[in-house]
Design a protein around this motif. Sequence first.
Motif, PDB file in Angstrom:
ATOM      1  N   GLU A  45       8.871 -22.107 -26.553  1.00 30.18           N
ATOM      2  CA  GLU A  45       8.954 -22.551 -27.936  1.00 30.18           C
ATOM      3  C   GLU A  45       9.927 -21.711 -28.758  1.00 30.18           C
TER       4      GLU A  45
ATOM      5  N   ASP B  36       9.119 -29.037 -28.174  1.00 28.79           N
ATOM      6  CA  ASP B  36       8.582 -30.207 -27.479  1.00 28.79           C
ATOM      7  C   ASP B  36       7.235 -29.792 -26.878  1.00 28.79           C
ATOM      8  N   HIS B  37       6.458 -30.747 -26.451  1.00 27.49           N
ATOM      9  CA  HIS B  37       5.183 -30.417 -25.800  1.00 27.49           C
ATOM     10  C   HIS B  37       5.382 -30.000 -24.344  1.00 27.49           C
TER      11      HIS B  37
END
Length: 94
Positions: free
Chosen positions: A61, A18-19
């Motif tokens: 991440e 996800d960001h």
Amino acid sequence: MSTKTIEEKQYLVRFKADHKSHLTIIDHDICLTQCPDKLCTLFCPGEVYKWEGKRMQVGYEGCHECGSCRIGCPTQNIKWEYPKGGYGVIFRLA
């Protein structure tokens, strides 16, 4: 069946990041002053936590979502949440 090394097994893990991080260091000063051993850099199998200079960096991440950090942090200074739906670790079997 041949035995695989940890590196070979880790190669099978994929991530859809996800960001926004699902891992948060609550107070960076606690890492600096109250955690001389930086244990999260040792027990995280994804090597997500890196001590750089005077600040803990989180490479969310590559998180395996095992929860080791939320259990192992001696100061309970890591906020751990599941990534939102559709994001996070993707395991492949081989």
